[in-house]
Write an enzyme that holds these catalytic residues in place. Sequence first.
Site, mmCIF file in Angstrom:
data_model
loop_
_atom_site.group_PDB
_atom_site.id
_atom_site.type_symbol
_atom_site.label_atom_id
_atom_site.label_comp_id
_atom_site.label_asym_id
_atom_site.label_seq_id
_atom_site.Cartn_x
_atom_site.Cartn_y
_atom_site.Cartn_z
ATOM 1 N N ARG A 123 49.200 -16.201 -18.724
ATOM 2 C CA ARG A 123 49.716 -17.448 -18.719
ATOM 3 C C ARG A 123 49.526 -18.257 -20.316
ATOM 4 O O ARG A 123 50.350 -18.976 -20.340
ATOM 5 C CB ARG A 123 48.953 -18.275 -17.638
ATOM 6 C CG ARG A 123 49.662 -18.178 -16.278
ATOM 7 C CD ARG A 123 51.087 -18.973 -16.071
ATOM 8 N NE ARG A 123 51.803 -18.112 -14.987
ATOM 9 C CZ ARG A 123 51.459 -18.716 -13.771
ATOM 10 N NH1 ARG A 123 50.599 -19.753 -13.622
ATOM 11 N NH2 ARG A 123 52.262 -18.290 -12.817
ATOM 12 N N LYS A 151 40.896 -25.578 5.100
ATOM 13 C CA LYS A 151 40.804 -24.204 4.608
ATOM 14 C C LYS A 151 39.555 -23.675 5.806
ATOM 15 O O LYS A 151 38.462 -24.298 6.046
ATOM 16 C CB LYS A 151 40.345 -24.309 3.281
ATOM 17 C CG LYS A 151 40.595 -23.010 2.451
ATOM 18 C CD LYS A 151 40.331 -23.139 0.979
ATOM 19 C CE LYS A 151 40.464 -21.835 0.274
ATOM 20 N NZ LYS A 151 40.758 -21.853 -1.013
ATOM 21 N N GLU A 202 45.859 -22.444 -16.945
ATOM 22 C CA GLU A 202 45.427 -21.619 -18.106
ATOM 23 C C GLU A 202 45.982 -21.978 -19.537
ATOM 24 O O GLU A 202 45.394 -21.976 -20.325
ATOM 25 C CB GLU A 202 45.825 -20.098 -17.822
ATOM 26 C CG GLU A 202 44.958 -19.496 -16.801
ATOM 27 C CD GLU A 202 45.370 -19.720 -15.308
ATOM 28 O OE1 GLU A 202 46.715 -20.405 -15.179
ATOM 29 O OE2 GLU A 202 44.677 -19.280 -14.327
HETATM 30 C C1 TPP Z 1 47.698 -18.032 -12.704
HETATM 31 C C2 TPP Z 1 46.560 -17.954 -11.746
HETATM 32 N N1 TPP Z 1 45.329 -18.309 -12.065
HETATM 33 C C3 TPP Z 1 44.422 -18.292 -11.061
HETATM 34 C C4 TPP Z 1 44.407 -17.664 -9.821
HETATM 35 C C5 TPP Z 1 43.464 -17.197 -8.999
HETATM 36 N N2 TPP Z 1 43.696 -18.224 -7.552
HETATM 37 C C6 TPP Z 1 44.070 -17.724 -6.432
HETATM 38 S S1 TPP Z 1 44.124 -18.459 -5.241
HETATM 39 C C7 TPP Z 1 43.429 -20.090 -6.182
HETATM 40 C C8 TPP Z 1 43.380 -21.233 -5.596
HETATM 41 C C9 TPP Z 1 44.743 -21.771 -4.961
HETATM 42 O O1 TPP Z 1 44.467 -23.058 -4.373
HETATM 43 P P1 TPP Z 1 45.735 -23.571 -3.403
HETATM 44 O O2 TPP Z 1 46.976 -23.271 -3.710
HETATM 45 O O3 TPP Z 1 45.229 -24.977 -2.963
HETATM 46 O O4 TPP Z 1 45.857 -22.644 -1.838
HETATM 47 P P2 TPP Z 1 44.446 -22.454 -1.012
HETATM 48 O O5 TPP Z 1 43.806 -21.202 -1.056
HETATM 49 O O6 TPP Z 1 43.658 -23.668 -1.112
HETATM 50 O O7 TPP Z 1 45.138 -22.423 0.458
HETATM 51 C C10 TPP Z 1 43.458 -19.412 -7.322
HETATM 52 C C11 TPP Z 1 42.817 -20.334 -8.378
HETATM 53 C C12 TPP Z 1 45.831 -17.124 -9.566
HETATM 54 N N3 TPP Z 1 46.188 -16.678 -8.597
HETATM 55 N N4 TPP Z 1 46.903 -17.383 -10.552
#
Ligand code: TPP
Length: 606
Positions: free
Chosen positions: A388, A283, A360
Amino acid sequence: MEYKYLDNIKSPKDLKELSCSQLKIYAAELRDYIVETVMRQGGHLASNLGAIELTLALHYVFDAPQDKLLFDVGHQTYAHKIITGRKKDFDLLRTNDGVCGFPNAKESEYDAFTMGHSSTSLSVGLGIARARDIKSDNYRVVSVIGDGAFTGGMAFEALNDIGASGAKMIIVLNDNEMSISKNVGAISNYFTKLRLSKRYSKFKSRVKRGIASLPFFGDKIMRCAEITKNSLKAVMQNKIMFEQMGIKYFGPFDGHDLHSLIEIFSSVKDKNEPILIHVATHKGYGYPDAEKNPDKFHGVAPKGEKSCFPYSEIVGKQLSDFADSDNRIVAITAAMADGTGLSEFALRHKERYFDVGIAEQHAVTMAAGLAKQGLKPYFAVYSSFLQRGYDQIVHDVCLNSLPVTFLIDRAGVVGPDGVTHQGVLDISYLCMIPNITVCTPKDGNELGEMLKWSLDFNAPLAIRYPKGYIKDYGNAASIALGKWEVIKKGTNKILLCAGNRALDAACEITDENVEIVNVRFIKPLDTEYLDSINKAENTVITFEDNVIKGGFGESVLSYFNSVGKRADVTILGHKDEYIENLDSAEVLNKIGFSKKNIENLLYKNS
Ligand SMILES: Cc1ncc(C[n+]2csc(CCOP(=O)(O)OP(=O)(O)O)c2C)c(N)n1
């Protein structure tokens, strides 16, 4: 900086003309341009930097938009947007005049699906793949999903189905060991094991050597990938989870090695079965500050953004203070510790803090379990993500009438995060559930009072608030269930305001006849007060940063109707439509949260 390719690549077709070394130069240009734009406009930085080579390789090998590329959550699609003809609009990222920050099917045919919430890409992908097969169409489906998104239950529901279906689709697991903060949970540990296997490192270099001797797109890579997989299999004692579920696993591969990625994707793109390619990325890759602090650079605020006092800081500080002397208190986040303010609680009360991953639904029901056994759980969550957990609120928390408190952050319009993140449904979806109490503060002091009051409240409770507040109304009076607060006494014109955005707009009106009320409780209503104003000579306006349907104003109207309505009532809130506008102030102005509009309504007959 002079760019060689950035302005000339107008579609993935142009990309396919480049050699691998030219692609690498283009990757560096993309990185540079994304950093510069995000630093100015705000947006998701670290995730996008980590996905540049992956995105380039996908567009190089697959033929979008015929082939469907689905990016889970969609916050990592900046390179995708630039490659697919949106370079010019990217300058104004996350504004109404530029591109939005997530895939949006209305914006481009290359955005195969509108998304912004996590863990949906596998289900959408399987749906599209099945539709393709039923209609005898011929294209490929690729779902790119992060290790964070993999902690969401939907991903597993989809895997269960995909594995059994045998459907032709490709899952790319983009594993950077991070959600927004460090990823959590057993699945994350499992991915780490796969990544860290010694044999992996050995085979990584073997794969590289193998690739070096191959013609571009040679299918020998498959054999190398098989070797990797077989060795891993040995390492993992023949227990690669995906394979056991009927999904062919290849990897892990270096997600920043463009050449290898292109080879791998080329080799598997026409396989007639579900495939999972595991790539390891960093990242923030290529931008040292973001590499060092990927969590801080997950989301970057726009340059010069007008700041407000964040509610989340009060949540973090106050809950932690209460928990010092009250050991019933537990705090829960679904992968949003920083955003919701729980990082402080995590530090101060580690043993009573739970980050459950992007889950969630699980968070809500797990909170119900904690509450059932006498603890006092607080689940801090963004309004749109709590959607959710709806059945879990209905069936597990409220039916069992358990004292779970939902701290609903980012309620109301959210601005640049856009349509998928608008928090304008929660008043409606919560107020229809029996047993729950819903309140909203006018500022941080009042949120503090509400939190204090919540400690002894023994039933389901939701406290909803936007990201922050601008006006500080001073010390807050103590809270009493269902009682409103008259902020300014008046006579026959009454403004009922739910939350700080509503109240700030109403307080612009200084007419002595106007009474301004801070609606602390949206459910239950203060019926004693409502009875006192239900008179034919009274004009009542309700304000909420929520949809009108099923919202606060409709509850007031419905109450008046049930007792014989005499007052004239106007309801201000959002219309029955998705809000695509990325400018919150503009949206609130449009729904009438402005001095001019309020005056028009108040003096329409004079
Ligand atoms: C249902 C939901 N909960 C929380 C989020 C907030 N959120 C956006 S990106 C993220 C982390 C995603 O991690 P990953 O899939 O590993 O992607 P990365 O950013 O590490 O590439 C979160 C928790 C969301 N978009 N949707």
